[in-house]
Write a protein that holds these residues in place. Structure first.
Motif: not given
Length: 341
Positions: A302-326
């Motif tokens: 659904t969405n992503v946040a990129i570390t302010p001033g950095g390039r590491k991105a964290y994406m919210t991912v969901s489905g029947p298996a649960g809710g995850y961060l990638y």
């Protein structure tokens, strides 16, 4: 204010037409290969890496849906679970380094679809699909209703939000989605919450919204038309232009939330596929971010946040298996436009 049944809330809040039937409580571990890239005909493929599981499908709602990742000033990540029932964490604080999380808010009413910190007062603002915008202190306390009620004679279904430099809010209103009508809007709310103005209407289930890097306009995703529109605005919030900018070839997937990095690239989340597509400001497709093992119970990124001033991105991912961060390496550094909303 109209109260929707939980099924409708789950369908309409941020993910559009997701059917709850068939959403089980399988908590199997999706695939976890490293962050690698490969060339394709439509930009490169970036394979995201699993960070951690945050939630399981709730028995009460039949699903879980993570949204609105945003970094606090201390480096912790705030995430919301749209479909969390009463007593379960609706707002979650994550230490991505230690891979730990804790509940910030567990109220029984809100269906929170996005989160972002205000540049004006520093508080955490949450869009509640039921028709409100609320704010919290950074520690999750001191809840306040920032805005509620009708705008131009019609109630809102606020989905995502963006702040301008002065702290005024720009909200995507998915009004009309449940009726299958193009009644979506973009609403500007002054930072004191006293005045709300419709900037654009007749949109197709307005979902993602983010300023470009120069704050000259807003990128807006329209879920039921799989398109990204551009709304030019001046310093006072007046509309200067409006046009369709990008048509997303998503197949069965639909356009969800939007983030923008320091180079002006757009990260377009997808509902219906555990992936995200990246475009430059001219509409050229640069990359596709893929979640390995997405066929094993993950259905939306659904969405992503990129570390302010950095390039590491964290994406919210969901489905029947649960809710995850990638996580994956973004194409450019994170800025305010890639940190929540």
């Amino acid at each position: 204010m109209r109260r929707l049944p939980i099924r409708s809330l789950a369908v309409l809040a941020a993910v559009g037409t997701l059917a709850l039937t068939g959403c089980g409580t399988d908590t199997g571990d999706p695939g976890d290969r490293g962050d690698t890239t490969a060339a394709t005909g439509a930009g490169r493929t970036i394979r995201a890496q699993k960070v951690m599981q945050l939630t399981k499908a709730h028995e009460e709602t039949g699903m879980t849906l993570l949204e609105g990742p945003t970094f606090d000033e201390d480096g912790s990540l705030i995430v919301v679970d749209v479909t969390a029932p009463e007593g379960k964490p609706k707002v979650i604080r994550v230490d991505v380094g230690k891979k730990t999380s804790r509940a910030v808010r567990t109220d029984g009413q809100g269906a929170y679809t996005s989160a972002q910190f205000s540049p004006y007062d520093g508080r955490l603002y949450l869009t509640d699909y039921r028709g409100e915008i609320v704010s919290l202190a950074r520690d999750g306390g001191d809840p306040r209703t920032f805005f509620s009620g009708e705008v131009d004679g019609a109630p809102m279904n606020p989905d995502d939000l963006a702040f301008d430099r002065e702290g005024n809010l720009y909200v995507s209103d998915t009004r009309g989605l449940s009726e299958g009508k193009d009644q979506g809007r973009v609403v500007r709310i002054d930072r004191d919450g006293e005045k709300a103005t419709v900037l654009a209407d007749g949109l197709a289930a307005t979902n993602g919204i983010s300023f470009d890097v120069d704050y000259r306009g807003l990128w807006i995703s329209e879920l039921t038309q799989n398109r990204i529109s551009y709304l030019g605005v001046d310093a006072k919030g007046a509309v200067t232009s409006r046009h369709t900018a990008i048509r997303v070839d998503g197949g069965i997937a639909q356009t969800d939330s939007i983030a923008v990095d320091a180079d002006g690239n757009l990260y377009q989340g997808l509902h219906g596929r555990a992936a995200m597509v990246v475009y430059n400001q001219h509409g050229e497709r640069l990359a596709t971010v893929e979640v390995p093992g997405s066929a094993e119970g993950l259905e939306s990124a659904t969405n992503v946040a990129i570390t302010p001033g950095g390039r590491k991105a964290y994406m919210t991912v969901s489905g029947p298996a649960g809710g995850y961060l990638y996580t994956f390496d973004a194409l450019a550094e994170g800025v305010r436009q890639s940190n929540g909303g």
